[in-house]
Design an enzyme around this catalytic site. Structure first.
Site, PDB file in Angstrom:
ATOM      1  N   GLU A  66       0.420   5.324   0.513  1.00 66.81           N
ATOM      2  CA  GLU A  66      -0.509   6.347   0.994  1.00 66.81           C
ATOM      3  C   GLU A  66      -0.107   7.741   0.520  1.00 66.81           C
ATOM      4  O   GLU A  66       0.932   7.924  -0.124  1.00 66.81           O
ATOM      5  CB  GLU A  66      -0.593   6.262   2.526  1.00 66.81           C
ATOM      6  CG  GLU A  66      -1.103   4.887   2.956  1.00 66.81           C
ATOM      7  CD  GLU A  66      -1.275   4.727   4.444  1.00 66.81           C
ATOM      8  OE1 GLU A  66      -0.698   5.527   5.221  1.00 66.81           O
ATOM      9  OE2 GLU A  66      -1.997   3.793   4.837  1.00 66.81           O
ATOM     10  N   ASN A  97       0.836  -1.202   0.000  1.00 61.86           N
ATOM     11  CA  ASN A  97       0.000   0.000   0.000  1.00 61.86           C
ATOM     12  C   ASN A  97       0.868   1.249   0.000  1.00 61.86           C
ATOM     13  O   ASN A  97       1.952   1.289   0.593  1.00 61.86           O
ATOM     14  CB  ASN A  97      -1.025   0.006   1.139  1.00 61.86           C
ATOM     15  CG  ASN A  97      -0.475  -0.361   2.501  1.00 61.86           C
ATOM     16  OD1 ASN A  97       0.555  -1.014   2.636  1.00 61.86           O
ATOM     17  ND2 ASN A  97      -1.171   0.057   3.537  1.00 61.86           N
ATOM     18  N   CYS A 132      -4.291   0.687  -2.208  1.00 62.60           N
ATOM     19  CA  CYS A 132      -4.074  -0.555  -1.462  1.00 62.60           C
ATOM     20  C   CYS A 132      -3.051  -1.452  -2.157  1.00 62.60           C
ATOM     21  O   CYS A 132      -2.853  -1.372  -3.379  1.00 62.60           O
ATOM     22  CB  CYS A 132      -5.380  -1.337  -1.351  1.00 62.60           C
ATOM     23  SG  CYS A 132      -6.618  -0.569  -0.321  1.00 62.60           S
ATOM     24  N   CYS A 179     -10.952  -2.810  -3.786  1.00 61.23           N
ATOM     25  CA  CYS A 179     -10.077  -3.873  -4.323  1.00 61.23           C
ATOM     26  C   CYS A 179     -10.912  -5.062  -4.793  1.00 61.23           C
ATOM     27  O   CYS A 179     -10.607  -5.689  -5.806  1.00 61.23           O
ATOM     28  CB  CYS A 179      -9.058  -4.310  -3.281  1.00 61.23           C
ATOM     29  SG  CYS A 179      -7.780  -3.061  -3.000  1.00 61.23           S
ATOM     30  N   GLU A 227      -3.225  -4.590  -2.876  1.00 52.76           N
ATOM     31  CA  GLU A 227      -3.805  -5.482  -3.890  1.00 52.76           C
ATOM     32  C   GLU A 227      -3.880  -4.775  -5.245  1.00 52.76           C
ATOM     33  O   GLU A 227      -3.528  -5.336  -6.285  1.00 52.76           O
ATOM     34  CB  GLU A 227      -5.225  -5.903  -3.477  1.00 52.76           C
ATOM     35  CG  GLU A 227      -5.288  -6.749  -2.229  1.00 52.76           C
ATOM     36  CD  GLU A 227      -5.494  -5.920  -0.957  1.00 52.76           C
ATOM     37  OE1 GLU A 227      -4.880  -4.845  -0.839  1.00 52.76           O
ATOM     38  OE2 GLU A 227      -6.255  -6.368  -0.094  1.00 52.76           O
TER      39      GLU A 227
HETATM   40  N1  THU Z   1      -5.143  -1.625   2.922  1.00 55.29           N
HETATM   41  C1  THU Z   1      -4.611  -2.425   1.952  1.00 55.29           C
HETATM   42  O1  THU Z   1      -3.593  -2.068   1.316  1.00 55.29           O
HETATM   43  N2  THU Z   1      -5.200  -3.606   1.687  1.00 55.29           N
HETATM   44  C2  THU Z   1      -6.228  -4.123   2.427  1.00 55.29           C
HETATM   45  O2  THU Z   1      -6.665  -5.231   2.146  1.00 55.29           O
HETATM   46  C3  THU Z   1      -6.797  -3.362   3.542  1.00 55.29           C
HETATM   47  C4  THU Z   1      -6.343  -1.944   3.648  1.00 55.29           C
HETATM   48  C5  THU Z   1      -4.447  -0.372   3.249  1.00 55.29           C
HETATM   49  C6  THU Z   1      -5.116   0.905   2.858  1.00 55.29           C
HETATM   50  C7  THU Z   1      -4.442   1.863   3.817  1.00 55.29           C
HETATM   51  O3  THU Z   1      -3.162   2.236   3.279  1.00 55.29           O
HETATM   52  C8  THU Z   1      -4.180   1.051   5.063  1.00 55.29           C
HETATM   53  O4  THU Z   1      -4.247  -0.296   4.643  1.00 55.29           O
HETATM   54  C9  THU Z   1      -5.184   1.293   6.189  1.00 55.29           C
HETATM   55  O5  THU Z   1      -6.474   1.196   5.716  1.00 55.29           O
END
Ligand code: THU
Length: 135
Positions: A44, A42, A53, A89, A55
């Site tokens: 941000e 991920n 995310c 996702c 995925e």
């Molecule tokens: N996040 C993911 O990358 N994948 C997931 O399956 C759940 C959430 C990330 C988004 C954000 O950067 C952090 O986790 C908190 O929500």
């Protein structure tokens, strides 16, 4: 490539996550039918909704590289239960993965739940839903 090897790739890429806001790193590894692995973490942003995310990073890397046939995906985070992918996702997965494709959702304690795309997002909106009804 075994399920455990794919999970290990997801654990490794998780260390590259850019998560100064949530401090919640996630890793994903996507295996193509031809045997290549695309990983994602991920990423941000100070404008929070712009974040992406793990995925989707893995899926978009593979799509941008011309891949279209996928076999399995692993996702890992430091959660109590196997990490559940977010709704956005799930929709992206339903666009690019077959409905019976398997996803290995796991955590750092190796609690793994394997689910299909259809189980993650039943009755998903599909490209065919935009086709006109013949008159
Ligand atoms: N996040 C993911 O990358 N994948 C997931 O399956 C759940 C959430 C990330 C988004 C954000 O950067 C952090 O986790 C908190 O929500």
């Amino acid at each position: 490539m075994s399920k455990q090897e794919l999970i290990q790739d997801a654990i490794t890429i998780r260390n590259k996550a850019y998560v100064p806001y949530s401090k919640f790193p996630v890793g994903a590894a996507l295996l193509t039918k031809s045997g290549k692995v695309y990983t994602g973490c991920n990423i941000e942003n100070a404008a929070y909704p712009v974040s992406c995310c793990a995925e989707r990073v893995a899926i978009f890397k593979a799509i941008a590289d011309g891949e279209s046939e996928f076999a399995e995906m692993a996702v890992v985070a430091d959660t109590k239960r196997p990490v559940p992918p977010c709704g956005s996702c799930r929709q992206v997965m339903s666009e690019f993965f077959g409905s019976s494709m398997k996803l290995h959702l796991t955590n750092l304690h190796n609690n793994t739940k394997t689910v299909t795309v259809e189980e993650l997002l039943p009755f998903s909106f599909q490209p065919e839903d935009m086709e006109e009804i013949p008159k």
